[in-house]
Design an enzyme around this catalytic site. Sequence first.
Site, mmCIF file in Angstrom:
data_model
loop_
_atom_site.group_PDB
_atom_site.id
_atom_site.type_symbol
_atom_site.label_atom_id
_atom_site.label_comp_id
_atom_site.label_asym_id
_atom_site.label_seq_id
_atom_site.Cartn_x
_atom_site.Cartn_y
_atom_site.Cartn_z
ATOM 1 N N ARG A 71 -34.176 73.689 10.594
ATOM 2 C CA ARG A 71 -33.701 74.817 9.617
ATOM 3 C C ARG A 71 -32.361 75.190 9.672
ATOM 4 O O ARG A 71 -31.913 76.141 8.906
ATOM 5 C CB ARG A 71 -34.694 75.988 9.751
ATOM 6 C CG ARG A 71 -36.173 75.844 9.107
ATOM 7 C CD ARG A 71 -37.042 76.776 9.820
ATOM 8 N NE ARG A 71 -37.568 76.441 11.205
ATOM 9 C CZ ARG A 71 -38.309 77.274 12.035
ATOM 10 N NH1 ARG A 71 -38.984 78.334 11.248
ATOM 11 N NH2 ARG A 71 -38.480 77.131 13.100
ATOM 12 N N ASP A 83 -44.374 66.324 13.243
ATOM 13 C CA ASP A 83 -44.694 67.111 14.223
ATOM 14 C C ASP A 83 -45.519 66.904 15.121
ATOM 15 O O ASP A 83 -46.847 65.875 14.645
ATOM 16 C CB ASP A 83 -45.444 68.767 13.430
ATOM 17 C CG ASP A 83 -45.207 69.762 14.299
ATOM 18 O OD1 ASP A 83 -44.061 70.168 14.502
ATOM 19 O OD2 ASP A 83 -46.105 70.060 14.898
ATOM 20 N N TYR A 138 -52.661 73.884 22.204
ATOM 21 C CA TYR A 138 -52.759 74.330 20.606
ATOM 22 C C TYR A 138 -54.125 74.218 20.327
ATOM 23 O O TYR A 138 -54.573 74.999 19.509
ATOM 24 C CB TYR A 138 -51.885 73.521 19.936
ATOM 25 C CG TYR A 138 -50.392 74.017 20.062
ATOM 26 C CD1 TYR A 138 -49.842 74.858 19.222
ATOM 27 C CD2 TYR A 138 -49.436 73.248 20.983
ATOM 28 C CE1 TYR A 138 -48.474 75.466 19.405
ATOM 29 C CE2 TYR A 138 -48.241 73.605 21.005
ATOM 30 C CZ TYR A 138 -47.854 74.643 20.319
ATOM 31 O OH TYR A 138 -46.378 74.969 20.415
HETATM 32 O O1 CP3 Z 1 -36.743 66.454 16.331
HETATM 33 C C1 CP3 Z 1 -36.917 66.255 15.340
HETATM 34 O O2 CP3 Z 1 -35.945 66.526 14.616
HETATM 35 C C2 CP3 Z 1 -38.158 65.546 14.743
HETATM 36 C C3 CP3 Z 1 -39.026 66.801 14.449
HETATM 37 C C4 CP3 Z 1 -40.029 67.796 15.341
HETATM 38 C C5 CP3 Z 1 -40.499 68.881 14.844
HETATM 39 N N1 CP3 Z 1 -41.483 69.307 15.598
HETATM 40 C C6 CP3 Z 1 -39.930 69.437 13.541
HETATM 41 C C7 CP3 Z 1 -40.686 70.680 13.196
HETATM 42 C C8 CP3 Z 1 -40.470 67.351 16.518
HETATM 43 C C9 CP3 Z 1 -40.299 66.293 17.646
HETATM 44 C C10 CP3 Z 1 -41.377 68.408 16.975
HETATM 45 C C11 CP3 Z 1 -42.148 68.536 18.217
HETATM 46 C C12 CP3 Z 1 -42.993 69.591 18.236
HETATM 47 N N2 CP3 Z 1 -43.592 70.582 17.614
HETATM 48 C C13 CP3 Z 1 -43.342 70.121 19.668
HETATM 49 C C14 CP3 Z 1 -42.768 69.429 21.023
HETATM 50 C C15 CP3 Z 1 -41.230 70.040 21.283
HETATM 51 C C16 CP3 Z 1 -41.024 71.388 21.360
HETATM 52 O O3 CP3 Z 1 -40.261 72.168 20.666
HETATM 53 O O4 CP3 Z 1 -41.517 71.758 22.637
HETATM 54 C C17 CP3 Z 1 -44.337 71.584 19.528
HETATM 55 C C18 CP3 Z 1 -44.300 72.361 20.615
HETATM 56 C C19 CP3 Z 1 -44.452 71.632 18.070
HETATM 57 C C20 CP3 Z 1 -45.335 72.421 17.356
HETATM 58 C C21 CP3 Z 1 -44.417 73.165 16.489
HETATM 59 N N3 CP3 Z 1 -44.033 72.719 15.258
HETATM 60 C C22 CP3 Z 1 -43.756 74.583 16.740
HETATM 61 C C23 CP3 Z 1 -43.935 75.480 18.071
HETATM 62 C C24 CP3 Z 1 -43.338 75.065 15.498
HETATM 63 C C25 CP3 Z 1 -42.212 76.238 15.439
HETATM 64 C C26 CP3 Z 1 -42.789 77.177 14.642
HETATM 65 C C27 CP3 Z 1 -41.630 78.022 14.125
HETATM 66 O O5 CP3 Z 1 -41.523 78.725 13.100
HETATM 67 O O6 CP3 Z 1 -40.565 78.479 14.781
HETATM 68 C C28 CP3 Z 1 -43.260 73.886 14.780
HETATM 69 C C29 CP3 Z 1 -42.740 73.794 13.453
HETATM 70 C C30 CP3 Z 1 -41.552 72.856 13.079
HETATM 71 N N4 CP3 Z 1 -41.793 71.349 13.654
HETATM 72 C C31 CP3 Z 1 -40.473 72.914 12.363
HETATM 73 C C32 CP3 Z 1 -39.806 71.664 12.468
HETATM 74 C C33 CP3 Z 1 -38.584 71.366 11.786
HETATM 75 C C34 CP3 Z 1 -39.782 74.021 11.650
HETATM 76 C C35 CP3 Z 1 -40.878 74.545 10.745
HETATM 77 C C36 CP3 Z 1 -40.407 74.609 9.255
HETATM 78 O O7 CP3 Z 1 -39.327 74.038 8.651
HETATM 79 O O8 CP3 Z 1 -40.703 75.939 8.784
#
Ligand code: CP3
Length: 368
Positions: free
Chosen positions: A34, A80, A157
């Site tokens: 984002r 994700d 989760y």
């Molecule tokens: O690194 C990259 O560019 C690859 C994409 C990637 C995403 N999530 C995209 C994402 C990867 C490798 C992840 C891993 C992930 N997802 C983890 C492990 C890494 C970490 O951060 O500890 C975890 C715990 C998740 C679970 C998850 N998904 C969370 C906690 C969230 C955030 C929620 C928020 O609103 O902040 C997501 C959503 C997410 N995953 C987004 C992205 C780009 C943002 C969602 C959006 O666009 O609205």
Amino acid sequence: MSPSARPKNDVFLRALLREPVEYTPVWLMRQAGRYLPEYNETRRRAGSFLSLCKNPQLACEVTLQPLSRFELDAAILFSDILTVPDAMGLGLYFADGEGPKFERPLREEWAIRDLTAPDPNVHLRYVMDAVAEIRRALGNSVPLIGFSGSPWTLACYMVEGGSGSATDYRTVKTMLYDRPDLMHHILDVTATAVTDYLNAQIESGAQAVMIFDSWGGALSHAAYREFSLAYMQRIVAGLKREHDGERVPCIVFTKGGGQWIEAIAGIGCDAVGLDWTSDLGEARRRVGDRVALQGNLDPMALFASPDKVAAEARRVLDSFAGDAGEARKSGGHVFNLGHGISQFTPPENVKVLVDTVHSHSRRGSARG
Ligand code: CP3
């Protein structure tokens, strides 16, 4: 025709395998996200974050976005970690501003006993299609990283029904202490699911894989080994380590796991990811040349002025290299953040970071 196995820029793969490099490679956790206006635009077109993940063409498009802005040395599959429990039938959704949630959290014994590992080529076909699509689009440029959550992090989760950090992981830890048999069953099935999932990504074209153990650091010293590390060890042992005649390196990242680095380095992975609380030089002395290290700039450093961003990047590089700059040219360091990039990060500072990592590490190797 499949793209040729070794990308033209293979410095990331060489660093992971501790082969000589001319500069330190860099990529950033959540590099497609984002903080990039073009990502928000594609996400809007997709309708939601999940529909973006489930559309291989659009997932490919956002994977490539950070690479056209910055000279990153690797691409990471846009997806994700929670797609795996979603494929297990838990019903993943994202409530606005609240992060990920599950419609059917795993709480009842019968549901836990019913849990099965999905077939990644069927239930997670869209991920495999995205991997293949991204490999085609990358051509021969940089390697593609595949990934999964660790069984423990996914279980947090799955049992909590969302992020456990707000509730101190009360539900999942109660299960861990009261019903370790149930907890082990979840982890056992999930470890099989993750192994199959990563192997399917490798077969679809992922050239390195990373296991995100984002909540491993929430465990006690003893529980970490029993409920997180043991299952990651099993996964690493079950991974395909070669594909198309090339080694497929594997990175293990436990956030908050710096104190356990020797144990992590001992599970058979090629590299250990570190968050910003560790000193890379000390970590390197502790693990010797058993593994490469990945990390570890504080993602919040990217909010400082550009010259401070550059100074912090140099500090991380120098901490790995030590006084003589000796270590740098012998590989073994992949520059990254200590955790995912914040959505509020100014993209200009990411450019400063990436360019500084390259220029400063090149200078280091010329001097050494
Ligand atoms: O690194 C990259 O560019 C690859 C994409 C990637 C995403 N999530 C995209 C994402 C990867 C490798 C992840 C891993 C992930 N997802 C983890 C492990 C890494 C970490 O951060 O500890 C975890 C715990 C998740 C679970 C998850 N998904 C969370 C906690 C969230 C955030 C929620 C928020 O609103 O902040 C997501 C959503 C997410 N995953 C987004 C992205 C780009 C943002 C969602 C959006 O666009 O609205």
